[in-house]
Design a protein around this motif. Sequence first.
Motif, PDB file in Angstrom:
ATOM      1  N   PRO A 285       0.818  -1.224   0.000  1.00 18.39           N
ATOM      2  CA  PRO A 285       0.000   0.000   0.000  1.00 18.39           C
ATOM      3  C   PRO A 285       0.849   1.270   0.000  1.00 18.39           C
ATOM      4  O   PRO A 285       0.500   2.256  -0.672  1.00 18.39           O
ATOM      5  CB  PRO A 285      -0.816  -0.136   1.291  1.00 18.39           C
ATOM      6  N   GLN A 286       1.985   1.243   0.739  1.00 22.56           N
ATOM      7  CA  GLN A 286       2.866   2.412   0.718  1.00 22.56           C
ATOM      8  C   GLN A 286       3.455   2.627  -0.674  1.00 22.56           C
ATOM      9  O   GLN A 286       3.567   3.766  -1.139  1.00 22.56           O
ATOM     10  CB  GLN A 286       3.994   2.215   1.744  1.00 22.56           C
ATOM     11  N   PHE A 287       3.822   1.516  -1.336  1.00 24.43           N
ATOM     12  CA  PHE A 287       4.377   1.637  -2.676  1.00 24.43           C
ATOM     13  C   PHE A 287       3.347   2.216  -3.646  1.00 24.43           C
ATOM     14  O   PHE A 287       3.677   3.080  -4.461  1.00 24.43           O
ATOM     15  CB  PHE A 287       4.852   0.269  -3.161  1.00 24.43           C
ATOM     16  N   PHE A 288       2.105   1.739  -3.570  1.00 21.53           N
ATOM     17  CA  PHE A 288       1.076   2.265  -4.466  1.00 21.53           C
ATOM     18  C   PHE A 288       0.851   3.757  -4.240  1.00 21.53           C
ATOM     19  O   PHE A 288       0.644   4.519  -5.188  1.00 21.53           O
ATOM     20  CB  PHE A 288      -0.233   1.495  -4.263  1.00 21.53           C
ATOM     21  N   HIS A 289       0.898   4.161  -2.989  1.00 22.08           N
ATOM     22  CA  HIS A 289       0.721   5.582  -2.675  1.00 22.08           C
ATOM     23  C   HIS A 289       1.879   6.406  -3.244  1.00 22.08           C
ATOM     24  O   HIS A 289       1.670   7.453  -3.875  1.00 22.08           O
ATOM     25  CB  HIS A 289       0.625   5.767  -1.166  1.00 22.08           C
ATOM     26  N   LEU A 290       3.127   5.931  -3.036  1.00 19.56           N
ATOM     27  CA  LEU A 290       4.288   6.648  -3.555  1.00 19.56           C
ATOM     28  C   LEU A 290       4.301   6.635  -5.081  1.00 19.56           C
ATOM     29  O   LEU A 290       4.736   7.602  -5.714  1.00 19.56           O
ATOM     30  CB  LEU A 290       5.568   6.021  -3.007  1.00 19.56           C
ATOM     31  N   LYS A 291       3.821   5.549  -5.668  1.00 15.83           N
ATOM     32  CA  LYS A 291       3.771   5.462  -7.121  1.00 15.83           C
ATOM     33  C   LYS A 291       2.843   6.532  -7.698  1.00 15.83           C
ATOM     34  O   LYS A 291       3.163   7.171  -8.715  1.00 15.83           O
ATOM     35  CB  LYS A 291       3.304   4.068  -7.530  1.00 15.83           C
ATOM     36  N   ALA A 292       1.696   6.700  -7.061  1.00 17.52           N
ATOM     37  CA  ALA A 292       0.768   7.739  -7.517  1.00 17.52           C
ATOM     38  C   ALA A 292       1.388   9.125  -7.372  1.00 17.52           C
ATOM     39  O   ALA A 292       1.247   9.987  -8.250  1.00 17.52           O
ATOM     40  CB  ALA A 292      -0.542   7.646  -6.735  1.00 17.52           C
ATOM     41  N   GLN A 293       2.097   9.350  -6.253  1.00 13.65           N
ATOM     42  CA  GLN A 293       2.758  10.620  -6.043  1.00 13.65           C
ATOM     43  C   GLN A 293       3.890  10.851  -7.049  1.00 13.65           C
ATOM     44  O   GLN A 293       4.213  11.990  -7.395  1.00 13.65           O
ATOM     45  CB  GLN A 293       3.326  10.692  -4.616  1.00 13.65           C
ATOM     46  N   PHE A 294       4.472   9.757  -7.524  1.00 12.61           N
ATOM     47  CA  PHE A 294       5.548   9.860  -8.502  1.00 12.61           C
ATOM     48  C   PHE A 294       5.013  10.132  -9.909  1.00 12.61           C
ATOM     49  O   PHE A 294       5.566  10.943 -10.661  1.00 12.61           O
ATOM     50  CB  PHE A 294       6.365   8.566  -8.497  1.00 12.61           C
ATOM     51  N   ILE A 295       3.934   9.464 -10.289  1.00  9.18           N
ATOM     52  CA  ILE A 295       3.420   9.545 -11.655  1.00  9.18           C
ATOM     53  C   ILE A 295       2.878  10.939 -11.959  1.00  9.18           C
ATOM     54  O   ILE A 295       3.069  11.475 -13.050  1.00  9.18           O
ATOM     55  CB  ILE A 295       2.338   8.473 -11.884  1.00  9.18           C
ATOM     56  N   VAL A 296       2.196  11.551 -10.997  1.00  9.09           N
ATOM     57  CA  VAL A 296       1.550  12.841 -11.253  1.00  9.09           C
ATOM     58  C   VAL A 296       2.549  13.908 -11.699  1.00  9.09           C
ATOM     59  O   VAL A 296       2.354  14.549 -12.753  1.00  9.09           O
ATOM     60  CB  VAL A 296       0.748  13.293 -10.019  1.00  9.09           C
ATOM     61  N   PRO A 297       3.645  14.164 -10.992  1.00  5.95           N
ATOM     62  CA  PRO A 297       4.579  15.200 -11.467  1.00  5.95           C
ATOM     63  C   PRO A 297       5.272  14.820 -12.775  1.00  5.95           C
ATOM     64  O   PRO A 297       5.540  15.689 -13.615  1.00  5.95           O
ATOM     65  CB  PRO A 297       5.587  15.337 -10.328  1.00  5.95           C
TER      66      PRO A 297
END
Length: 385
Positions: free
Chosen positions: A145-157
């Motif tokens: 779940p932490q990885f999915f959250h960080l992945k979303a934060q990474f993809i947006v920028p």
Amino acid sequence: MHQAQMAAYLTIIYSANIGIEVEEGEIQRRVQQTPAAAAQAANDAEAAMAYCRDEILPELDLVDDAVIRPTLELTEIMKQIQKTMVKRNHKMIDYDRHRASLNKLKVKEERSFNEEKQIYKVEAQLETATQDYDYLNDMLKQQLPQFFHLKAQFIVPVFERFYFLQCRIYGMIYARCHELLHANEQHFVTYEMGIEQGFQWREQQYSARSDLENMDLLKSGGKAWLKVSGGSNNSKLSLKERAELREQEDKAMIGYNSPSMVAATSSSTNYNNNNNTTTSTTMISSPPAYGLASSQQSSSYQYQPSPQQQSRGVPPPPPSTSFGTINKKYVVALYDYDAQAEGDLSFRKDDKIELVERTADTNDWWTGRLHGITGIFPGNYVSEL
């Protein structure tokens, strides 16, 4: 890059040097009178696209640094996570296997000494497999779940950076095209029309499709060219197509041997009884359109009889042509060729022909000797040895 290359091709097409003689080995361009405004528009297009290319290339480096490389790094991280998930599945298989083996041993009412020892061994293996499986399974449950959250934060920028870089690149292209358009508005009449409307307007002005359909190259299903590469004997044609092409060749031969053609190719001799002189005038039909006319490729030597020979009616001797005997070159015939005019050299496929004179263009007429006979033939009918 495609736009820049196309603009360079347009500059060549609209060049004022089209039709000027070029050096041997280069392509002879067709003759065309190019208006100065059209040539200037082509040059402007080439310059605009070159500037556009030079401006965009640094932006593409930013796309590589800000978008592609970080995405590749994220892909590598996801591969490691996938490997951990596969390893967790393998540990679950070990856990199930050891547990099944332990249950099978415990259900026995009477067990031997070796079976008792086996129970202790399987229990130890089951405990190790349970610890490994729980460790990997708990880690995935907590960190995925932490990885999915960080992945979303990474993809947006990264996506936003990619979007703005695209806008910047397209803006550069638009700016250059806008300058080119307004500098040559007389050559961009349809820029305010829709795509279909502009196409229909251009088609009304000039229909290139109708001209293409009337080209000999595209007639008869695009098989007209086979007449110079095997004709009705070509194995790529069906039996029906061979018969139709053979019929067309027969009709052409009938027309070639008609009385009017024979009369045109015969020699007419007029006798003058007053001075006892003979004048011979020969009308030779034009050779096939393989390249230059045969008269242009024949020997430049022309016999000029003396007045005494004319008065005696002495026939002119054949033109003397010297051929070298050292470093002879030969070609092999690719197709059959029958002489269609005086001075042509007939041969059959696979004949070995001595090459006397040739040009750089295979579409021209070459001079060769076969069976003691010297004549000219189309260069695209042979291949050099």
